[in-house]
Design an enzyme around this catalytic site. Structure first.
Site, PDB file in Angstrom:
ATOM      1  N   CYS A  44      14.054  -4.994 -11.235  1.00 20.25           N
ATOM      2  CA  CYS A  44      14.291  -3.708 -10.887  1.00 20.25           C
ATOM      3  C   CYS A  44      14.347  -2.674 -12.025  1.00 20.25           C
ATOM      4  O   CYS A  44      14.752  -3.018 -13.191  1.00 20.25           O
ATOM      5  CB  CYS A  44      15.779  -3.876 -10.150  1.00 20.25           C
ATOM      6  SG  CYS A  44      16.528  -2.276  -9.450  1.00 20.25           S
ATOM      7  N   SER A  46      16.621  -0.618 -12.826  1.00 16.37           N
ATOM      8  CA  SER A  46      17.990  -0.436 -13.712  1.00 16.37           C
ATOM      9  C   SER A  46      17.718  -1.347 -14.635  1.00 16.37           C
ATOM     10  O   SER A  46      18.605  -1.152 -15.922  1.00 16.37           O
ATOM     11  CB  SER A  46      19.088  -0.712 -12.821  1.00 16.37           C
ATOM     12  OG  SER A  46      18.982   0.179 -11.489  1.00 16.37           O
ATOM     13  N   HIS A  49      15.899   0.110 -17.499  1.00 13.25           N
ATOM     14  CA  HIS A  49      16.921   1.472 -18.131  1.00 13.25           C
ATOM     15  C   HIS A  49      17.467   0.838 -19.390  1.00 13.25           C
ATOM     16  O   HIS A  49      17.929   1.612 -20.533  1.00 13.25           O
ATOM     17  CB  HIS A  49      17.779   2.168 -17.145  1.00 13.25           C
ATOM     18  CG  HIS A  49      17.032   3.018 -16.216  1.00 13.25           C
ATOM     19  ND1 HIS A  49      15.933   3.785 -16.589  1.00 13.25           N
ATOM     20  CD2 HIS A  49      17.155   3.326 -14.914  1.00 13.25           C
ATOM     21  CE1 HIS A  49      15.617   4.606 -15.606  1.00 13.25           C
ATOM     22  NE2 HIS A  49      16.457   4.172 -14.493  1.00 13.25           N
TER      23      HIS A  49
END
Length: 370
Positions: A44, A46, A49
């Site tokens: 994902c 995230s 990130h």
């Protein structure tokens, strides 16, 4: 009592470096904890990130938060789950006791580690060691490993017949997007929606808007390759901001006459957050922030945008109370109330995780299998 397990995990030693496949020791679950054999885990944005520093977490760390697996052992006092159960770890836990858990409108349990980024179990320690070093957990889940330990409040027991390499998406991407539309925004039949960002989560928002009966669903992305899939899942119009000289919110207002009823920002970029707010109807439009905002960035906007009546909202995990809702979402998938297959472009063996992340950055959506 269970013993330490030695297994493979993808360790991120420092930011902006590839994952390193290492042998790690996974401690047995303590009281009210559950040790899970991960079967499939999604990649994902995230997670990405954290690698790039957009989401600040301590290193070294085992990332991953969208997964499904089988319980290997449970700690003292765990009654709701037993070894052999199929489960989905929950990055947004549900303790059932804090204000958010007790309020019908709330879903972000105070026991979450999303905002604080401590990288430890609720008792302040870690269950992972590698080469003699303590390794941090990621938002209470850490699924890029053959075995992980989670708190009992951060795991949901699901249908034993569920295909884990599909329903792992209910652990984050699908639930986050679909819920932003049906739970957070409460999209109404006949309404007009705009979705900024067509990754796996954005496409799940499209599916949620369609399921809610929206009559017009406008998909916005700078990568036109994503439009065919968006249309297949329910988008009625597709807009590439690069095709226009004027700001995209003006394009959307012209297309709809007065702006959309609901807009969703599913990128995690401050400029698109403001554009999504500006493109919704000036008086009763609702704009929902779904993408993880980048660290240390602030938004400057004209407060008149809100004064006229717009609503600006955030949504974590689609507004679902995790422990209650995940088993129901899996049951709905089993009843074919929605599809997950179109959200998964490829599956890869777990050891190819670095390749998976390179492909994620080109707009592909991966599930890793162990």
């Amino acid at each position: 009592p269970s013993a330490v397990i030695k297994c493979k995990a993808a360790v991120m030693w420092e930011a902006n470096k590839p994952f390193s496949i290492e042998e790690v020791e996974v401690a047995p679950p303590k009281a009210h904890e559950v040790r899970i054999k991960i079967v499939a885990t999604g990649i994902c944005r995230s997670d990405d990130h954290v690698i790039t520093g957009g989401l600040v977490m301590p290193f070294p760390i085992i990332l991953g938060h969208e997964a499904a697996g089988i319980v290997e052992s449970v700690g003292q006092g765990v009654t709701s789950i037993k070894p052999g159960d199929k489960v989905i770890p929950l990055f947004a836990p549900q303790c059932g006791e804090c204000n958010s858990c007790l309020n019908t409108k709330g879903n972000l349990c105070s026991k979450n580690d999303i905002g604080s980024g401590v990288g430890l179990m609720p008792d302040g320690t870690t269950r992972f060691t590698c080469k003699g070093k303590a390794i941090h957990h990621f938002i209470g889940t850490s699924t890029f490993t053959e075995y992980t330990v989670v708190h009992e409040s951060a795991v949901a027991k699901i249908d034993s017949a569920a295909p884990l390499e599909k329903v792992c998406l209910i652990g984050c991407g699908f639930s986050t997007g679909y819920g932003a539309a049906v739970q957070t925004a409460k999209v109404e039949p006949g309404s007009t929606c705009a979705i900024f960002g067509l990754g796996g989560v954005g496409l799940s928002v499209v599916m949620g808007c369609k399921a809610a009966g929206a009559s017009r669903i406008i998909a916005v992305d700078i990568n036109s390759d994503k439009f065919a899939k968006a249309k297949e899942l329910g988008a009625t119009d597709c807009v590439n901001p690069k095709d226009f000289k004027k700001p995209v919110h003006e394009v959307l207002i012209e297309m709809t006459g007065q702006g959309v009823d609901y807009s969703f920002e599913v990128i995690g970029c401050t400029e698109t957050m403001t554009a999504a707010l500006a493109c919704c109807q000036y008086n009763y439009g609702v704009s929902v922030i779904v993408g993880v905002p980048p660290a240390a960035q602030k938004i400057t906007f004209d407060p008149m945008l809100l004064f006229t009546g717009r609503t600006w909202k955030g949504s974590v995990f689609g507004g679902w109370k995790s422990k209650d809702s995940v088993p129901k979402l899996v049951a709905d998938y089993m009843k074919k109330k929605f599809v997950l297959e179109p959200l998964i472009t490829h599956t890869l063996p777990f050891t190819k995780i670095n390749e998976g992340f390179d492909l994620l950055r080109t707009g592909k959506r991966f599930v890793l299998r162990f």
